[in-house]
Scaffold this motif. Structure first.
Motif, short mmCIF file in Angstrom:
data_model
loop_
_atom_site.label_atom_id
_atom_site.label_comp_id
_atom_site.label_asym_id
_atom_site.label_seq_id
_atom_site.Cartn_x
_atom_site.Cartn_y
_atom_site.Cartn_z
N HIS A 129 0.84 -1.19 0.00
CA HIS A 129 0.00 0.00 0.00
C HIS A 129 0.88 1.24 0.00
O HIS A 129 2.10 1.16 0.19
CB HIS A 129 -0.92 0.01 1.23
N THR A 130 0.27 2.38 -0.19
CA THR A 130 0.98 3.66 -0.15
C THR A 130 0.24 4.64 0.75
O THR A 130 -0.96 4.51 0.98
CB THR A 130 1.12 4.29 -1.55
N HIS A 131 0.99 5.64 1.22
CA HIS A 131 0.41 6.80 1.89
C HIS A 131 0.82 8.02 1.06
O HIS A 131 1.97 8.47 1.16
CB HIS A 131 0.94 6.93 3.32
N PRO A 132 -0.07 8.54 0.23
CA PRO A 132 0.33 9.60 -0.69
C PRO A 132 0.73 10.91 -0.03
O PRO A 132 1.39 11.73 -0.66
CB PRO A 132 -0.91 9.79 -1.56
N PHE A 133 0.35 11.10 1.24
CA PHE A 133 0.61 12.38 1.89
C PHE A 133 1.60 12.30 3.05
O PHE A 133 1.74 13.26 3.80
CB PHE A 133 -0.71 12.98 2.40
N ALA A 134 2.28 11.16 3.24
CA ALA A 134 3.13 11.06 4.43
C ALA A 134 4.24 10.04 4.28
O ALA A 134 4.10 9.04 3.57
CB ALA A 134 2.27 10.67 5.64
N SER A 135 5.35 10.29 4.98
CA SER A 135 6.35 9.28 5.26
C SER A 135 5.93 8.57 6.55
O SER A 135 5.11 9.08 7.32
CB SER A 135 7.73 9.91 5.44
N GLU A 136 6.50 7.38 6.79
CA GLU A 136 6.06 6.57 7.92
C GLU A 136 7.24 5.86 8.57
O GLU A 136 8.15 5.41 7.87
CB GLU A 136 5.04 5.54 7.43
N GLY A 172 4.92 8.25 -0.14
CA GLY A 172 4.40 7.81 -1.42
C GLY A 172 4.92 6.49 -1.93
O GLY A 172 4.47 6.02 -2.98
N THR A 173 5.86 5.84 -1.22
CA THR A 173 6.41 4.58 -1.72
C THR A 173 5.51 3.40 -1.35
O THR A 173 4.87 3.39 -0.31
CB THR A 173 7.83 4.33 -1.17
N LEU A 174 5.50 2.41 -2.22
CA LEU A 174 4.74 1.19 -1.98
C LEU A 174 5.47 0.35 -0.93
O LEU A 174 6.66 0.06 -1.07
CB LEU A 174 4.61 0.40 -3.28
N HIS A 175 4.76 -0.06 0.14
CA HIS A 175 5.41 -0.83 1.20
C HIS A 175 4.45 -1.86 1.78
O HIS A 175 3.25 -1.85 1.49
CB HIS A 175 5.97 0.09 2.30
#
Length: 239
Positions: A129-136, A172-175
């Motif tokens: 999945h991705t989070h388009p608005f955040a690093s995690e 935004g990266t797929l993880h």
């Protein structure tokens, strides 16, 4: 510091005229580019807090309006949603996310942060999945988790984490995550957005009404039956 082009030019007028004009032009370009980058950053909050007013009648803006300050209490800043483990049996992948974003934790409004608790049964998976608005960041509290992300140039960066380890997923990266231990696993994750977004790759691709011809050609599928089987296999919880 906020630089404008007139201000830059004013300062450069003080430079001795015998300097090479090419160097002067490069200085102008560098200073203006730097000013643009500074102004492009997200603005800081204009007050110490803004507990979100989630009532249906509240006007919608880019975020949420503030709860009346006179009605804010200390318990507004407390979130207890991570006390209880998630029910991993309901997702179809033996893992469960408990979110602590602005909708669940209104005190996060305007503060640029949110949290997630991930519970894993044995072999449990949080799908790509991705989070388009955040690093995690992911912090392992219990167990052993194999996790990683795919960079924008298609490289997989992944590690097996143990209790106490932290891993980061750039914005935004797929993880993904999978429990590779012999018992349950837990992680606590933090994201640098109050509403980071959560887009599951399989759902985005297979359950978003993209024309079948596009999917069949893109995935190398020769008939609709195979595509239907793929679509039916996506765990609906993660949508």
């Amino acid at each position: 510091m906020c630089l404008t082009l007139p201000l830059v030019i004013h300062h450069l007028e003080l430079v001795k005229t015998h300097h090479d004009s090419f160097i002067i032009k490069r200085i102008i370009f560098s200073l203006v580019a730097g000013a643009v980058m500074v102004q492009a950053a997200d603005p800081d909050p204009l007050q110490d807090f803004c507990v979100a007013d989630l009532s249906p009648s509240a006007p919608r803006v880019n975020g949420f309006p503030c709860k009346d300050r006179a009605n804010v209490m200390s318990k507004d800043f407390l979130f207890t949603g991570f006390r209880t483990p998630g029910n991993v049996s309901v997702t179809g992948t033996n893992a469960y996310p408990t979110f602590g974003a602005v909708l669940e934790y209104p005190a996060l409004n305007t503060l640029g942060i949110s949290h997630v608790r991930l519970d894993f049964g044995i072999g449990g998976v949080v799908p790509p999945h991705t989070h388009p608005f955040a690093s995690e960041t992911l912090f392992v509290v219990q167990g052993s988790i194999y996790t990683g992300f795919i960079s924008f140039d298609g490289v997989l960066y992944a590690e097996t984490l143990q209790k106490g380890d932290i891993y980061i997923f750039p914005k935004g990266t797929l993880h993904f995550q999978i429990n590779v231990g012999t018992g349950p696993a837990i992680s606590f994750n933090s994201l640098n957005s109050q509403s980071p977004g959560f887009l599951v790759a399989a759902n985005q691709l297979l359950l978003s009404n993209i024309p079948a011809a596009v999917l069949e050609s893109s995935l190398g599928i020769s008939n609709a039956t195979d595509l239907n089987l793929l679509e039916a296999s996506v765990p609906p919880f993660w949508g």
